[in-house]
Design a protein around this motif. Structure first.
Motif, PDB file in Angstrom:
ATOM      1  N   HIS A   3       0.838  -1.198   0.000  1.00 19.51           N
ATOM      2  CA  HIS A   3       0.000   0.000   0.000  1.00 19.51           C
ATOM      3  C   HIS A   3       0.876   1.252   0.000  1.00 19.51           C
ATOM      4  CE1 HIS A   3      -3.398  -2.569   0.942  1.00 19.51           C
ATOM      5  NE2 HIS A   3      -2.656  -3.123   1.898  1.00 19.51           N
ATOM      6  N   ILE A   4       0.393   2.301  -0.669  1.00 19.05           N
ATOM      7  CA  ILE A   4       1.070   3.598  -0.695  1.00 19.05           C
ATOM      8  C   ILE A   4       0.325   4.525   0.263  1.00 19.05           C
ATOM      9  CG2 ILE A   4       1.837   5.538  -2.119  1.00 19.05           C
ATOM     10  CD1 ILE A   4       3.039   2.792  -2.923  1.00 19.05           C
ATOM     11  N   VAL A   5       1.053   5.046   1.242  1.00 18.02           N
ATOM     12  CA  VAL A   5       0.448   5.816   2.323  1.00 18.02           C
ATOM     13  C   VAL A   5       1.231   7.111   2.528  1.00 18.02           C
ATOM     14  CG1 VAL A   5      -0.206   5.756   4.766  1.00 18.02           C
ATOM     15  CG2 VAL A   5      -0.144   3.627   3.449  1.00 18.02           C
ATOM     16  N   SER A   6       0.515   8.198   2.808  1.00 14.16           N
ATOM     17  CA  SER A   6       1.188   9.433   3.229  1.00 14.16           C
ATOM     18  C   SER A   6       0.862   9.675   4.694  1.00 14.16           C
ATOM     19  CB  SER A   6       0.786  10.621   2.357  1.00 14.16           C
ATOM     20  OG  SER A   6      -0.595  10.838   2.393  1.00 14.16           O
ATOM     21  N   ASN A 103      -6.118   4.767  -2.489  1.00 11.15           N
ATOM     22  CA  ASN A 103      -7.242   5.646  -2.832  1.00 11.15           C
ATOM     23  C   ASN A 103      -8.430   5.362  -1.930  1.00 11.15           C
ATOM     24  OD1 ASN A 103      -7.067   7.709  -4.756  1.00 11.15           O
ATOM     25  ND2 ASN A 103      -6.704   6.214  -6.374  1.00 11.15           N
ATOM     26  N   LEU A 104      -8.151   4.774  -0.764  1.00  9.55           N
ATOM     27  CA  LEU A 104      -9.224   4.370   0.146  1.00  9.55           C
ATOM     28  C   LEU A 104      -9.928   5.551   0.779  1.00  9.55           C
ATOM     29  CD1 LEU A 104      -7.689   1.402   2.173  1.00  9.55           C
ATOM     30  CD2 LEU A 104      -9.332   1.300   0.307  1.00  9.55           C
ATOM     31  N   LYS A 105     -11.196   5.321   1.059  1.00 10.75           N
ATOM     32  CA  LYS A 105     -11.982   6.231   1.892  1.00 10.75           C
ATOM     33  C   LYS A 105     -12.541   5.378   3.022  1.00 10.75           C
ATOM     34  CE  LYS A 105     -12.996   9.722  -1.453  1.00 10.75           C
ATOM     35  NZ  LYS A 105     -13.750  10.931  -1.615  1.00 10.75           N
ATOM     36  N   PHE A 123      -0.772  23.699   6.244  1.00 16.43           N
ATOM     37  CA  PHE A 123       0.482  22.947   6.353  1.00 16.43           C
ATOM     38  C   PHE A 123       0.340  21.521   5.832  1.00 16.43           C
ATOM     39  CE2 PHE A 123      -1.353  21.967  10.530  1.00 16.43           C
ATOM     40  CZ  PHE A 123      -1.048  20.622  10.695  1.00 16.43           C
ATOM     41  N   SER A 124      -0.817  20.898   6.036  1.00 18.62           N
ATOM     42  CA  SER A 124      -1.036  19.538   5.521  1.00 18.62           C
ATOM     43  C   SER A 124      -1.002  19.525   4.000  1.00 18.62           C
ATOM     44  CB  SER A 124      -2.384  18.987   5.986  1.00 18.62           C
ATOM     45  OG  SER A 124      -2.387  18.774   7.367  1.00 18.62           O
ATOM     46  N   ILE A 125      -1.605  20.533   3.398  1.00 17.49           N
ATOM     47  CA  ILE A 125      -1.633  20.603   1.936  1.00 17.49           C
ATOM     48  C   ILE A 125      -0.235  20.860   1.383  1.00 17.49           C
ATOM     49  CG2 ILE A 125      -2.619  21.785  -0.054  1.00 17.49           C
ATOM     50  CD1 ILE A 125      -5.017  22.547   1.796  1.00 17.49           C
ATOM     51  N   VAL A 126       0.530  21.739   2.049  1.00 23.41           N
ATOM     52  CA  VAL A 126       1.902  22.020   1.602  1.00 23.41           C
ATOM     53  C   VAL A 126       2.739  20.744   1.659  1.00 23.41           C
ATOM     54  CG1 VAL A 126       4.011  23.305   2.159  1.00 23.41           C
ATOM     55  CG2 VAL A 126       1.802  24.478   2.156  1.00 23.41           C
ATOM     56  N   ILE A 127       2.570  19.960   2.709  1.00 21.84           N
ATOM     57  CA  ILE A 127       3.277  18.686   2.830  1.00 21.84           C
ATOM     58  C   ILE A 127       2.883  17.753   1.684  1.00 21.84           C
ATOM     59  CG2 ILE A 127       3.382  16.557   4.215  1.00 21.84           C
ATOM     60  CD1 ILE A 127       3.289  18.464   6.707  1.00 21.84           C
ATOM     61  N   LEU A 128       1.589  17.658   1.398  1.00 23.81           N
ATOM     62  CA  LEU A 128       1.138  16.802   0.292  1.00 23.81           C
ATOM     63  C   LEU A 128       1.666  17.303  -1.052  1.00 23.81           C
ATOM     64  CD1 LEU A 128      -2.517  16.027   1.394  1.00 23.81           C
ATOM     65  CD2 LEU A 128      -0.618  14.402   1.248  1.00 23.81           C
ATOM     66  N   LYS A 129       1.812  18.604  -1.192  1.00 20.09           N
ATOM     67  CA  LYS A 129       2.370  19.158  -2.434  1.00 20.09           C
ATOM     68  C   LYS A 129       3.814  18.691  -2.610  1.00 20.09           C
ATOM     69  CE  LYS A 129       2.639  23.334  -5.144  1.00 20.09           C
ATOM     70  NZ  LYS A 129       2.390  24.752  -5.268  1.00 20.09           N
ATOM     71  N   ASP A 130       4.584  18.681  -1.511  1.00 23.24           N
ATOM     72  CA  ASP A 130       5.955  18.160  -1.570  1.00 23.24           C
ATOM     73  C   ASP A 130       5.968  16.682  -1.964  1.00 23.24           C
ATOM     74  OD1 ASP A 130       7.081  20.565  -0.771  1.00 23.24           O
ATOM     75  OD2 ASP A 130       7.656  19.865   1.224  1.00 23.24           O
ATOM     76  N   LEU A 131       5.054  15.926  -1.391  1.00 20.15           N
ATOM     77  CA  LEU A 131       5.056  14.477  -1.612  1.00 20.15           C
ATOM     78  C   LEU A 131       4.520  14.077  -2.983  1.00 20.15           C
ATOM     79  CD1 LEU A 131       3.816  13.269   1.904  1.00 20.15           C
ATOM     80  CD2 LEU A 131       6.165  13.300   1.045  1.00 20.15           C
ATOM     81  N   LEU A 136      -2.461  13.942  -8.636  1.00 20.39           N
ATOM     82  CA  LEU A 136      -3.704  13.959  -7.876  1.00 20.39           C
ATOM     83  C   LEU A 136      -3.464  13.382  -6.481  1.00 20.39           C
ATOM     84  CD1 LEU A 136      -6.298  12.740 -10.540  1.00 20.39           C
ATOM     85  CD2 LEU A 136      -5.620  15.082  -9.978  1.00 20.39           C
ATOM     86  N   ILE A 137      -4.064  14.009  -5.475  1.00 20.14           N
ATOM     87  CA  ILE A 137      -3.939  13.527  -4.107  1.00 20.14           C
ATOM     88  C   ILE A 137      -4.922  12.375  -3.922  1.00 20.14           C
ATOM     89  CG2 ILE A 137      -4.124  14.132  -1.659  1.00 20.14           C
ATOM     90  CD1 ILE A 137      -1.919  15.672  -3.191  1.00 20.14           C
ATOM     91  N   PRO A 138      -4.439  11.202  -3.508  1.00 22.29           N
ATOM     92  CA  PRO A 138      -5.350  10.062  -3.313  1.00 22.29           C
ATOM     93  C   PRO A 138      -6.513  10.426  -2.384  1.00 22.29           C
ATOM     94  CG  PRO A 138      -3.068   9.360  -3.113  1.00 22.29           C
ATOM     95  CD  PRO A 138      -3.052  10.867  -3.181  1.00 22.29           C
ATOM     96  N   GLY A 139      -7.693  10.039  -2.807  1.00 21.20           N
ATOM     97  CA  GLY A 139      -8.877  10.309  -2.010  1.00 21.20           C
ATOM     98  C   GLY A 139      -9.528  11.650  -2.305  1.00 21.20           C
TER      99      GLY A 139
END
Length: 163
Positions: A3-6, A103-105, A123-131, A136-139
């Motif tokens: 599984h791919i997880v952030s 892509n789980l919910k 800050f969560s979105i900025v972190i996801l932007k780095d990752l 597309l952000i899963p979910g």
């Protein structure tokens, strides 16, 4: 199955950078870290304290289910000395949150994926932007830039260092 997880990591007590690095090392004991976001300094979100946060995130590959992974992350928090006395925001030596999981919910009392506050926390979105860069952000099925443009959180997210 892999599984791919952030995962978001945050600390606002003690040696914050060392706390984050230690937590990442402990995650590496049971999963593969494939990417790490930059480290950011942020003000506390949802409560008042004089202690600012350092935040980052990692993308991992893991064999664990969402609930198994949650248990492993809570074990790391406890091992590192986090004491959660009540269900409110408070200062913490380490905070580990699953942001996305494939892509789980999921929506249960114990676990909500994607993390329910992502779109509210700059800050969560900025972190996801780095990752995820422009992917597309899963979910969510939109990229981080789209989430940032809609985010009403005006708190400063200050780059501390590249990883």
């Amino acid at each position: 199955m892999i599984h791919i997880v952030s995962i978001a990591l945050g600390s606002n007590l003690g040696d914050k950078k060392e706390n984050i690095n230690r937590a990442i090392c402990l995650i590496k004991q049971f999963s593969t870290v494939t990417k790490q976001a930059k480290i950011y300094k942020t003000e506390p979100w949802g409560y008042n304290t004089k202690n600012h946060y350092l935040n980052t995130g990692v993308t991992i590959e893991t064999k664990y289910s969402p609930f198994q992974l949650l248990k492993k992350l809570k074990e790391i928090e406890k091992k590192m000395g986090r004491i959660k006395l009540r269900d409110v925001y408070e200062d913490r030596i380490i905070d580990l949150d699953i942001l996305t999981f494939d892509n789980l919910k999921i929506s249960t009392k114990e676990l909500i994926i994607p993390h329910p506050k992502i779109a509210e926390r700059k800050f969560s979105i900025v972190i996801l932007k780095d990752l995820y860069l422009n992917k597309l952000i899963p979910g969510f099925q939109v990229n981080a830039q789209c989430l940032l443009e809609k985010c009403e959180d005006k708190q400063e997210v200050q780059l501390v260092n590249e990883v």
